[in-house]
Scaffold this motif. Sequence first.
Motif, PDB file in Angstrom:
ATOM      1  N   ALA A 129      10.471  66.314 216.710  1.00 58.11           N
ATOM      2  CA  ALA A 129      10.527  67.333 217.605  1.00 58.11           C
ATOM      3  C   ALA A 129      11.355  67.987 218.297  1.00 58.11           C
ATOM      4  N   GLY A 130      11.331  69.304 217.604  1.00 58.09           N
ATOM      5  CA  GLY A 130      12.437  70.903 217.901  1.00 58.09           C
ATOM      6  C   GLY A 130      12.727  71.104 216.734  1.00 58.09           C
ATOM      7  N   TYR A 131      11.998  70.196 215.364  1.00 60.00           N
ATOM      8  CA  TYR A 131      13.542  69.872 213.994  1.00 60.00           C
ATOM      9  C   TYR A 131      13.087  71.983 213.346  1.00 60.00           C
ATOM     10  N   GLY A 132      11.962  72.524 213.693  1.00 59.45           N
ATOM     11  CA  GLY A 132      11.675  73.749 213.291  1.00 59.45           C
ATOM     12  C   GLY A 132      11.568  74.797 214.418  1.00 59.45           C
ATOM     13  N   ASP A 133      12.300  74.689 215.419  1.00 56.22           N
ATOM     14  CA  ASP A 133      12.677  75.478 216.585  1.00 56.22           C
ATOM     15  C   ASP A 133      13.589  76.279 215.661  1.00 56.22           C
ATOM     16  N   PRO A 134      13.794  78.157 215.709  1.00 66.42           N
ATOM     17  CA  PRO A 134      14.858  78.466 215.479  1.00 66.42           C
ATOM     18  C   PRO A 134      16.281  77.844 216.609  1.00 66.42           C
ATOM     19  N   ALA A 135      15.962  77.551 217.121  1.00 68.15           N
ATOM     20  CA  ALA A 135      17.310  77.254 217.994  1.00 68.15           C
ATOM     21  C   ALA A 135      18.181  75.686 217.128  1.00 68.15           C
ATOM     22  N   ASN A 136      17.134  75.332 216.551  1.00 67.63           N
ATOM     23  CA  ASN A 136      17.639  74.294 215.603  1.00 67.63           C
ATOM     24  C   ASN A 136      18.455  74.232 214.384  1.00 67.63           C
ATOM     25  N   ALA A 137      17.966  75.184 213.888  1.00 68.22           N
ATOM     26  CA  ALA A 137      17.986  75.746 212.508  1.00 68.22           C
ATOM     27  C   ALA A 137      19.375  75.343 211.732  1.00 68.22           C
ATOM     28  N   GLY A 138      20.410  75.482 212.477  1.00 65.51           N
ATOM     29  CA  GLY A 138      21.996  74.564 212.055  1.00 65.51           C
ATOM     30  C   GLY A 138      21.768  73.480 212.264  1.00 65.51           C
ATOM     31  N   ARG A 139      21.009  73.073 212.472  1.00 61.73           N
ATOM     32  CA  ARG A 139      21.270  70.906 213.445  1.00 61.73           C
ATOM     33  C   ARG A 139      20.543  70.464 211.663  1.00 61.73           C
ATOM     34  N   ARG A 140      21.507  69.067 211.923  1.00 64.09           N
ATOM     35  CA  ARG A 140      21.313  68.108 210.821  1.00 64.09           C
ATOM     36  C   ARG A 140      21.120  66.888 211.506  1.00 64.09           C
ATOM     37  N   TYR A 141      20.309  65.817 210.561  1.00 60.42           N
ATOM     38  CA  TYR A 141      19.598  64.935 211.057  1.00 60.42           C
ATOM     39  C   TYR A 141      19.671  63.692 210.456  1.00 60.42           C
ATOM     40  N   PRO A 142      19.750  61.851 210.698  1.00 56.24           N
ATOM     41  CA  PRO A 142      20.294  61.069 210.095  1.00 56.24           C
ATOM     42  C   PRO A 142      18.814  60.869 209.777  1.00 56.24           C
ATOM     43  N   VAL A 143      18.856  60.144 208.645  1.00 51.44           N
ATOM     44  CA  VAL A 143      17.113  59.780 208.171  1.00 51.44           C
ATOM     45  C   VAL A 143      17.370  58.101 207.891  1.00 51.44           C
ATOM     46  N   VAL A 144      16.282  57.635 208.898  1.00 53.01           N
ATOM     47  CA  VAL A 144      16.011  55.940 208.371  1.00 53.01           C
ATOM     48  C   VAL A 144      14.593  56.207 207.085  1.00 53.01           C
ATOM     49  N   TYR A 145      15.430  55.424 205.729  1.00 56.63           N
ATOM     50  CA  TYR A 145      14.066  55.157 204.832  1.00 56.63           C
ATOM     51  C   TYR A 145      13.366  54.095 205.693  1.00 56.63           C
ATOM     52  N   LEU A 146      11.624  53.911 205.436  1.00 60.23           N
ATOM     53  CA  LEU A 146      10.966  52.789 205.533  1.00 60.23           C
ATOM     54  C   LEU A 146       9.913  52.076 204.257  1.00 60.23           C
ATOM     55  N   ILE A 147      10.120  51.346 204.111  1.00 60.97           N
ATOM     56  CA  ILE A 147       9.674  50.524 203.157  1.00 60.97           C
ATOM     57  C   ILE A 147       8.268  50.150 203.740  1.00 60.97           C
ATOM     58  N   HIS A 148       7.262  49.741 202.775  1.00 60.34           N
ATOM     59  CA  HIS A 148       5.973  49.486 203.245  1.00 60.34           C
ATOM     60  C   HIS A 148       6.153  47.593 202.304  1.00 60.34           C
ATOM     61  N   GLY A 149       4.808  46.451 203.014  1.00 59.31           N
ATOM     62  CA  GLY A 149       4.812  45.850 202.827  1.00 59.31           C
ATOM     63  C   GLY A 149       4.353  45.276 201.022  1.00 59.31           C
TER      64      GLY A 149
END
Length: 394
Positions: free
Chosen positions: A156-176
């Motif tokens: 939530a908030g990723y597309g908010d213009p106020a967060n346009a300069g914010r970067r995020y960590p990433v978790v990759y998940l793999i199925h069974g």
Amino acid sequence: MTPQVAVDPVLPGDITARARDLGPFESPFIWLAFATAAVAVLAAVIALAHRRRLRRWGFTAFGVLLLLAAVTAVNSYVGYVRTSDDLARLLQRGPGVVNLAGRLLDDDREAPESESEPAPHGGSGVAAAGQKIDVVPLPDPAHGVPSGSNYVILPAGYGDPANAGRRYPVVYLIHGYPFGGPRDWLTSGDAPGTLQALQQANVIAPMIVVSVDMTAGVPSTDWECLDVPGGPQLETYLARTVVPAIDSRYRTLADRAHRALGGMSGGGFGALNIGLHHVHEFATLVIALPYDDLNDSVGVLGGDQAAIAANTPRRYLPTMKFPAPISVMLAVGTGAPTDVTTAHRIADALHARGQEAVVHAERGFNHTWHTARATLPYLLAFADQTFRQPSAAS
């Protein structure tokens, strides 16, 4: 030796209770109702055995009810189909009438839209409670991957213009494996709901979660996320195609300290094996239902002994040299003692090599999606814990 500072997160009770709760389609009352109905029908057939036509229809009804009881009992144990939306998505994998039934049942409220519909970032998406889920097709024929629908959960908030300069960590998940797919973490694993609950409670900072398609277009094959001789190069696909594509399309913190790799069962094996092969890309591993040996899946490597040795963590981990430190959480259910033993063996091997490792045991669950779903809040909180300490993981 690197100091072991990683700990099993302590989470609010409402979050852990939510993750452990059974969905409406997992209730044991469903299979008990079908079994009871089957017994009642059988009793009626016996009582009216002299009526041939009724007996024939009765035995048919008994068989159908018994089959439904068996299927729903298995689902109650495994936890694969939680809701009507999960059932709809499962039916849509089938042909003809089965697929049509799935589409009619699908209400589009809990899972992403069809990847055929355009959306930003080159995939399709659906917004729910502030989240956005993109479906990013990443075919890679050069590595034997004809298709790949990777699901990207944006906070939530990723597309908010106020967060346009914010970067995020990433978790990759793999199925069974086998017959798993990238949608499983969104339905059976409830990753969107878990993320939302954790973030709303301020337990974790906003992060991006990517459910990776490691089926190589053939979900019935137990690929184990391997670079298969003469087949799909799935380890390379994830590390060299998916990760760079996500970093280029989204505002990620594109460094190992803010990148975690995880999975469940066969996907957990893949996360462990790939993570250990790519320490420079992933500083954190978050694995549910782990194992460290190919076992019955060894045949996918076609008898290539060098490949088998290079993809069996149980063999190479005890002597592995780590060019950079990693932090690992291994989550198991106490009802699966083999998983518990394996997790502690992996953790001990990591500790012996100076790496951080934590085992989280969830009481009462087995080697099923129940355990993966119940432990996901801990896995994500653990990843957040390491993301907040980049100096320790870099």
